[in-house]
Design a protein around this motif. Structure first.
Motif, PDB file in Angstrom:
ATOM      1  N   VAL A  73      -4.330  -6.798   0.294  1.00 31.10           N
ATOM      2  CA  VAL A  73      -4.619  -5.539   0.984  1.00 31.10           C
ATOM      3  C   VAL A  73      -5.098  -4.537  -0.060  1.00 31.10           C
ATOM      4  O   VAL A  73      -4.367  -4.197  -0.996  1.00 31.10           O
TER       5      VAL A  73
ATOM      6  N   VAL B 191      -3.700   0.838  -0.671  1.00 31.86           N
ATOM      7  CA  VAL B 191      -2.304   0.889  -0.243  1.00 31.86           C
ATOM      8  C   VAL B 191      -1.646   2.129  -0.830  1.00 31.86           C
ATOM      9  O   VAL B 191      -1.586   2.292  -2.050  1.00 31.86           O
TER      10      VAL B 191
ATOM     11  N   GLY C  35      -3.085   1.320   4.978  1.00 29.39           N
ATOM     12  CA  GLY C  35      -2.728   0.227   4.082  1.00 29.39           C
ATOM     13  C   GLY C  35      -1.245  -0.059   4.097  1.00 29.39           C
ATOM     14  O   GLY C  35      -0.823  -1.217   4.035  1.00 29.39           O
TER      15      GLY C  35
ATOM     16  N   THR D  54       0.277  -3.537   5.480  1.00 30.21           N
ATOM     17  CA  THR D  54       1.111  -4.298   4.548  1.00 30.21           C
ATOM     18  C   THR D  54       2.461  -4.640   5.166  1.00 30.21           C
ATOM     19  O   THR D  54       2.940  -5.782   5.090  1.00 30.21           O
TER      20      THR D  54
ATOM     21  N   SER E 104      -4.702  -0.897  -5.302  1.00 22.75           N
ATOM     22  CA  SER E 104      -5.101   0.467  -4.986  1.00 22.75           C
ATOM     23  C   SER E 104      -5.324   1.239  -6.283  1.00 22.75           C
ATOM     24  O   SER E 104      -5.107   0.717  -7.378  1.00 22.75           O
TER      25      SER E 104
ATOM     26  N   ASN F  35      -9.348  -2.178   2.992  1.00 21.65           N
ATOM     27  CA  ASN F  35      -8.938  -0.988   3.722  1.00 21.65           C
ATOM     28  C   ASN F  35      -9.243   0.301   2.971  1.00 21.65           C
ATOM     29  O   ASN F  35      -9.276   1.374   3.556  1.00 21.65           O
TER      30      ASN F  35
END
Length: 370
Positions: free
Chosen positions: A55, A58, A64, A68, A83, A138
């Motif tokens: 992902v 986040v 995110g 998650t 991230s 994302n």
């Protein structure tokens, strides 16, 4: 944001953004704008179990985070959270571990506005995983003033599309590895978070950095225009933040289209998703004027869990493996999108432009050479 109507489909229902949705093409026609990511992941828990999921994007109070947590609840083999800010990733990781202590996590910093950071993060991720079953792109930014990436690109296009493009392609060998091992063709997924904001603008191939006035670019590259709504910049200016955002979101859909076309035979599917109207931490860069504009665009505002649901459908629904022509979902169902976002020629052109910008060719037609 005002939206135009999408493409027509059979047994259609129209959602609040004017996009036609078709519930005949997913496994769960009852899923809708109120459905949560938690519910979707639970429905497809057998699909999540044992998978390696990445992902990207986040942070606390973000989509995110909700995405998650939905994956974590259903026993994935590994969750990689990537991230820009490690402290924010750790905050989400702590929440995951509190609720699901047995979930294996890896945390990776990546700044999608920097090619150097993306390449470093891709190397780290590739060293952490054997394969990647699901990649959720994302991450993104929205700004209201002209800014550039570390590599000189308009920030929203450079981060939301080009950064995602580069990261995804650098991870592609591990994605293809998962597809080759999978017993369910089409279950290996790349999901791009887009927006109904793509309806504002096509790709400005001749001016993606917004150096020109609208009248100086080709007609088919100009933002949408309708009575009572103008996306032209003020006199003497060239930058319109929502047009820049719209261009980047069109890029997310065209990239999904390209990947599905290039890799359908390899068992990889890519889909772009519109999460709906939702306030997240992503809105932190908006000023009051632009927040007020956005507040007027939605008639149903989702919470975080609802906002992540469509992405979970795109990532997990087995029925979506059957139709490589599906490239866009909204409110948990297949939806129509702007013609400039579903044009194969535009997709091919953007792929070539993106390769030129990052300075690297990704010939997915020869996937084994990646």
């Amino acid at each position: 944001m005002s939206n135009e109507k999408g493409n027509a489909m059979s047994d259609e229902k129209e959602n609040p953004w004017g996009l036609k949705t078709d519930s005949n093409r997913t496994s769960n026609p009852g899923f809708n704008r109120e459905t949560t990511a938690t519910e979707v992941a639970s429905t497809f828990s057998n699909v999540v179990r044992g998978k390696t999921v990445i992902v990207v994007g986040v942070s606390p109070k973000s989509l995110g985070e909700s995405i998650t947590l939905a994956f974590a609840a259903n026993s994935p083999q590994l969750l990689v959270l990537a991230s820009r800010t490690m402290s924010k990733i750790k905050a989400v990781a702590t929440k995951v571990k509190e609720q699901y202590p047995n979930v294996q996590l890896q945390l990776v910093e990546v700044d999608l506005s920097s090619f150097a950071s993306i390449r470093e993060a891709a190397t780290e991720i590739n060293n952490l995983v054997d394969e990647i079953d699901i990649l959720v792109n994302n991450a993104g930014v929205v700004v209201t003033d002209p800014r550039t990436t570390k590599d000189g690109l308009e920030l929203q296009f450079g981060t939301n599309h080009i950064g995602i493009f580069l990261l995804t392609n650098l991870l592609m060998p591990k994605i293809l590895e998962a597809a080759q091992k999978s017993q369910s063709k089409g279950s290996t997924r790349i999901i791009n978070m887009t927006s109904a904001g793509h309806l504002i603008s096509p790709i400005r191939f001749s001016d993606y950095n917004f150096k020109k006035r609208p009248e100086e670019i080709p007609e088919d590259e100009r933002p949408m225009s309708r009575p009572g709504a103008s996306f032209d910049p003020p006199p003497g200016k060239t930058y319109v933040p929502f047009v820049a955002y719209g261009q980047s979101k069109t890029g997310n859909i065209l990239m999904a289209l390209s990947i599905s076309q290039k890799l359908a035979s390899e068992g990889v599917r890519s889909i772009a998703t519109h999460p709906g109207s939702i306030w997240t931490d992503m809105s932190r860069n908006l000023d009051e004027e632009h927040r007020n504009i956005i507040e007027k665009t939605g008639d149903f505002w989702k919470n975080q869990d609802q906002g992540g649901a469509t992405t979970l459908v795109a990532a997990l629904d087995p029925k979506l493996a059957e139709d490589k022509d599906i490239i866009y979902l909204a409110d948990c169902q297949v939806a129509g999108c702007a013609p400039w976002a579903s044009d194969p020629k535009a997709a091919a052109r953007l792929w070539e432009l993106s390769e030129e910008i990052v300075g690297q060719k990704f010939d997915l037609g020869q996937a084994s050479n990646l």
